[in-house]
Scaffold this active site. Structure first.
Site, PDB file in Angstrom:
ATOM      1  N   GLY A 109      -2.161   0.539   0.514  1.00 43.10           N
ATOM      2  CA  GLY A 109      -2.977  -0.655   0.256  1.00 43.10           C
ATOM      3  C   GLY A 109      -3.838  -0.990   1.463  1.00 43.10           C
ATOM      4  N   VAL A 139      -9.173   3.409  17.714  1.00 42.88           N
ATOM      5  CA  VAL A 139      -8.793   4.830  17.767  1.00 42.88           C
ATOM      6  C   VAL A 139     -10.011   5.652  18.193  1.00 42.88           C
ATOM      7  CG1 VAL A 139      -8.182   6.821  16.317  1.00 42.88           C
ATOM      8  CG2 VAL A 139      -6.897   4.680  16.097  1.00 42.88           C
ATOM      9  N   ARG A 189      -3.973   6.130  -2.997  1.00 41.10           N
ATOM     10  CA  ARG A 189      -2.569   6.521  -3.132  1.00 41.10           C
ATOM     11  C   ARG A 189      -2.602   7.912  -3.745  1.00 41.10           C
ATOM     12  NH1 ARG A 189       0.199   1.547  -2.063  1.00 41.10           N
ATOM     13  NH2 ARG A 189      -1.075  -0.223  -2.680  1.00 41.10           N
ATOM     14  N   ASP A 246       4.835   1.835   4.744  1.00 36.53           N
ATOM     15  CA  ASP A 246       6.039   2.665   4.694  1.00 36.53           C
ATOM     16  C   ASP A 246       5.805   4.041   4.055  1.00 36.53           C
ATOM     17  OD1 ASP A 246       8.962   2.784   4.848  1.00 36.53           O
ATOM     18  OD2 ASP A 246       8.861   2.755   2.651  1.00 36.53           O
ATOM     19  N   THR A 260      -0.265  -2.963   6.925  1.00 36.76           N
ATOM     20  CA  THR A 260       0.075  -3.430   5.576  1.00 36.76           C
ATOM     21  C   THR A 260       0.230  -4.948   5.626  1.00 36.76           C
ATOM     22  OG1 THR A 260       1.841  -3.524   3.906  1.00 36.76           O
ATOM     23  CG2 THR A 260       2.503  -2.775   6.070  1.00 36.76           C
ATOM     24  N   ASP A 318       2.191  -6.634   4.013  1.00 38.89           N
ATOM     25  CA  ASP A 318       3.570  -7.022   3.652  1.00 38.89           C
ATOM     26  C   ASP A 318       4.487  -7.322   4.833  1.00 38.89           C
ATOM     27  OD1 ASP A 318       2.974  -6.811   0.991  1.00 38.89           O
ATOM     28  OD2 ASP A 318       3.623  -4.726   0.841  1.00 38.89           O
ATOM     29  N   ASP A 341       6.602  -5.440   6.191  1.00 35.40           N
ATOM     30  CA  ASP A 341       7.958  -4.992   5.859  1.00 35.40           C
ATOM     31  C   ASP A 341       8.405  -3.762   6.658  1.00 35.40           C
ATOM     32  OD1 ASP A 341       6.118  -3.359   4.655  1.00 35.40           O
ATOM     33  OD2 ASP A 341       7.104  -3.291   2.702  1.00 35.40           O
ATOM     34  N   ARG A 361      -2.942 -28.099  -2.890  1.00 33.34           N
ATOM     35  CA  ARG A 361      -2.276 -29.386  -2.601  1.00 33.34           C
ATOM     36  C   ARG A 361      -3.181 -30.556  -2.998  1.00 33.34           C
ATOM     37  NH1 ARG A 361       2.948 -30.460  -1.737  1.00 33.34           N
ATOM     38  NH2 ARG A 361       3.127 -28.996  -0.029  1.00 33.34           N
ATOM     39  N   ARG A 408       6.188  -7.214  -3.396  1.00 30.91           N
ATOM     40  CA  ARG A 408       6.967  -6.608  -4.485  1.00 30.91           C
ATOM     41  C   ARG A 408       8.451  -6.542  -4.140  1.00 30.91           C
ATOM     42  NH1 ARG A 408       3.426  -1.422  -5.252  1.00 30.91           N
ATOM     43  NH2 ARG A 408       3.415  -1.924  -3.073  1.00 30.91           N
ATOM     44  N   GLN A 425      -5.503 -11.894  -1.399  1.00 26.86           N
ATOM     45  CA  GLN A 425      -4.698 -11.813  -0.169  1.00 26.86           C
ATOM     46  C   GLN A 425      -4.981 -10.567   0.657  1.00 26.86           C
ATOM     47  OE1 GLN A 425      -0.390 -13.167  -1.344  1.00 26.86           O
ATOM     48  NE2 GLN A 425      -1.549 -12.669  -3.160  1.00 26.86           N
ATOM     49  N   ARG A 426      -5.593  -9.569   0.053  1.00 25.30           N
ATOM     50  CA  ARG A 426      -5.879  -8.333   0.794  1.00 25.30           C
ATOM     51  C   ARG A 426      -7.219  -8.386   1.530  1.00 25.30           C
ATOM     52  NH1 ARG A 426      -2.524  -4.320   0.247  1.00 25.30           N
ATOM     53  NH2 ARG A 426      -1.431  -3.952  -1.701  1.00 25.30           N
TER      54      ARG A 426
HETATM   55  P1  ATP Z   1       1.466  -0.546   1.231  1.00 28.28           P
HETATM   56  O1  ATP Z   1       2.568  -1.183   2.076  1.00 28.28           O
HETATM   57  O2  ATP Z   1       0.200  -1.276   1.395  1.00 28.28           O
HETATM   58  O3  ATP Z   1       1.866  -0.308  -0.187  1.00 28.28           O
HETATM   59  P2  ATP Z   1       2.050   2.245   1.791  1.00 28.28           P
HETATM   60  O4  ATP Z   1       1.607   3.149   2.867  1.00 28.28           O
HETATM   61  O5  ATP Z   1       3.524   1.947   1.725  1.00 28.28           O
HETATM   62  O6  ATP Z   1       1.183   0.913   1.907  1.00 28.28           O
HETATM   63  P3  ATP Z   1       2.219   3.947  -0.573  1.00 28.28           P
HETATM   64  O7  ATP Z   1       1.365   4.007  -1.771  1.00 28.28           O
HETATM   65  O8  ATP Z   1       3.678   3.725  -0.734  1.00 28.28           O
HETATM   66  O9  ATP Z   1       1.566   2.819   0.366  1.00 28.28           O
HETATM   67  O10 ATP Z   1       2.030   5.294   0.269  1.00 28.28           O
HETATM   68  C1  ATP Z   1       0.746   5.790   0.596  1.00 28.28           C
HETATM   69  C2  ATP Z   1       0.685   7.259   0.333  1.00 28.28           C
HETATM   70  O11 ATP Z   1       1.599   7.938   1.195  1.00 28.28           O
HETATM   71  C3  ATP Z   1       1.094   7.696  -1.068  1.00 28.28           C
HETATM   72  O12 ATP Z   1       0.074   7.536  -2.005  1.00 28.28           O
HETATM   73  C4  ATP Z   1       1.440   9.165  -0.852  1.00 28.28           C
HETATM   74  O13 ATP Z   1       0.287   9.966  -0.809  1.00 28.28           O
HETATM   75  C5  ATP Z   1       2.073   9.116   0.556  1.00 28.28           C
HETATM   76  N1  ATP Z   1       3.551   9.087   0.431  1.00 28.28           N
HETATM   77  C6  ATP Z   1       4.316   8.038   0.057  1.00 28.28           C
HETATM   78  N2  ATP Z   1       5.626   8.375   0.019  1.00 28.28           N
HETATM   79  C7  ATP Z   1       5.689   9.691   0.353  1.00 28.28           C
HETATM   80  C8  ATP Z   1       6.746  10.642   0.486  1.00 28.28           C
HETATM   81  N3  ATP Z   1       8.029  10.287   0.257  1.00 28.28           N
HETATM   82  N4  ATP Z   1       6.424  11.903   0.853  1.00 28.28           N
HETATM   83  C9  ATP Z   1       5.147  12.256   1.091  1.00 28.28           C
HETATM   84  N5  ATP Z   1       4.099  11.393   0.978  1.00 28.28           N
HETATM   85  C10 ATP Z   1       4.348  10.143   0.618  1.00 28.28           C
END
Ligand code: ATP
Length: 326
Positions: free
Chosen positions: A14, A26, A75, A106, A129, A131, A133, A158, A175, A258-259
């Site tokens: 996201g 970077v 994604r 994550d 992110t 979140d 988290d 309010r 979520r 929110q994003r």
């Molecule tokens: P957000 O917190 O905003 O959801 P995120 O990085 O957790 O961000 P995800 O959609 O969970 O968002 O992961 C981003 C991308 O990382 C996925 O679309 C996928 O390509 C890759 N990814 C996620 N999990 C795995 C995994 N277990 N192994 C390999 N690639 C992964």
């Protein structure tokens, strides 16, 4: 020790406000270190397709103040497969890229770990992110801006809630995590927060609302995290209606507002520091780590550690909400 000459950067998962500030840091730090720097378009999707663009100082001019990500994000299901990562590695090698910086949550870090584990390719992660988290950093890039967006919305709600003596259920993102809900509840002076980490007791909530009515409160705002076990703000309203009181209840779902938006000064600062730290870590031959910030100091957290440990909510936040609503 691998001599790095060319690095690439991508944003994944996201989008979060402040990602652009991180890309800028970077790129500029890499240039200062005489590295060539490439941007990968649309996260891991771009690795699979070999969608790389060369970047210079100008490519990141005037973006520190903008939300979203100039590199786009996606994604990618294909990257979750060994075949997808093999293609990605081939494309990185073909473009003579020696190391990668990934900015995301994550899932993004899980993908990065897989690339290091399977190909020993150097990757450093930056937590981006809304979140908040992720384990191993006080804040993730985007969280502070999202909190401010929610707080501003709650302030506006309010006004109308008070004018009409109404109750509002404001649904926020989260979520699996209640971080946005808890902090925005405190900052917005809301009456309660319902979060996925704590089971929602509708009877207790009903009692609480009756109490507020007896206190003759002119308005009441309940923050609901979208992943709350009671099923979200609309569902909670429905269940409360079953008690048959004459509460005037409205629901507002803040959703993707929110994003977006211009990042706060804190998110710009955090992103700038983490972006620089990511390049410094790669030059220092670090790989398979996330850079984070704890107590205003840069830390290196192994991917394994940040992925394994789930960040838990601080019980103190719940106590603060209770105290402020007695
Ligand atoms: P957000 O917190 O905003 O959801 P995120 O990085 O957790 O961000 P995800 O959609 O969970 O968002 O992961 C981003 C991308 O990382 C996925 O679309 C996928 O390509 C890759 N990814 C996620 N999990 C795995 C995994 N277990 N192994 C390999 N690639 C992964």
């Amino acid at each position: 020790m691998t001599q790095i000459k060319r690095v690439a950067v991508l944003t994944s998962g996201g989008d979060a406000p402040g990602m652009n500030a991180a890309i800028r840091a970077v790129v500029r730090k890499a240039l200062q270190e005489n590295l060539e720097v490439y941007g990968v378009l649309r996260g891991y999707e771009g690795l699979i397709k070999g969608d790389f663009i060369e970047m210079n100082s100008k490519s990141v001019a005037n973006i520190i103040q903008t939300g979203g990500t100039i590199l786009k994000t996606a994604r990618s299901e294909v990257f979750k497969t060994e075949e997808g990562r093999k293609l990605s590695y081939k494309n990185l090698k073909k473009a003579e890229i020696d190391a990668l910086v990934v900015i995301g949550g994550d899932g993004t870090l899980k993908g990065a770990r897989a690339l290091v584990d399977e190909y020993n390719f150097p990757v450093v992660g930056i937590p981006g992110t809304i979140d908040n988290d992720l384990f191993g950093t006080d804040m993730t890039i985007g969280y502070d801006t999202a909190l401010n967006t929610v707080m501003t919305a709650v302030d506006k709600i309010r006004d109308t809630a008070m004018s009409h003596d109404r109750m509002f259920f404001v649904e926020v993102m989260g979520r699996d995590a209640g971080f946005i809900a808890l902090r925005s509840c405190i900052a917005g002076g809301a009456e309660a927060a319902l979060i996925p980490e704590v089971e929602t007791d509708i009877n207790a909530l009903h009692e609480k609302l009756l109490g507020y009515m007896r206190q003759k409160k002119t308005s009441c705002i309940i923050i609901v995290a979208e992943g709350d076990d009671a099923g979200g703000a609309f569902k909670i309203k429905e269940r409360l209606q079953e008690f048959g009181d004459d509460f005037d209840m409205k629901v507002t779902v803040l959703g993707h507002t929110q994003r977006g938006g211009s990042p706060t000064s804190y998110d710009r600062y955090l992103a700038s520091r983490l972006g620089i730290a990511a390049i410094e870590a790669l030059i220092d031959d670090q790989r398979s780590i996330m850079v984070g910030m704890i107590n205003n100091e840069i830390v290196h957290v192994p991917f394994n550690k940040t992925i394994k440990h789930h960040r838990t909510i601080d019980q103190k936040m719940l106590e603060i909400i209770n105290t402020l609503n007695t």
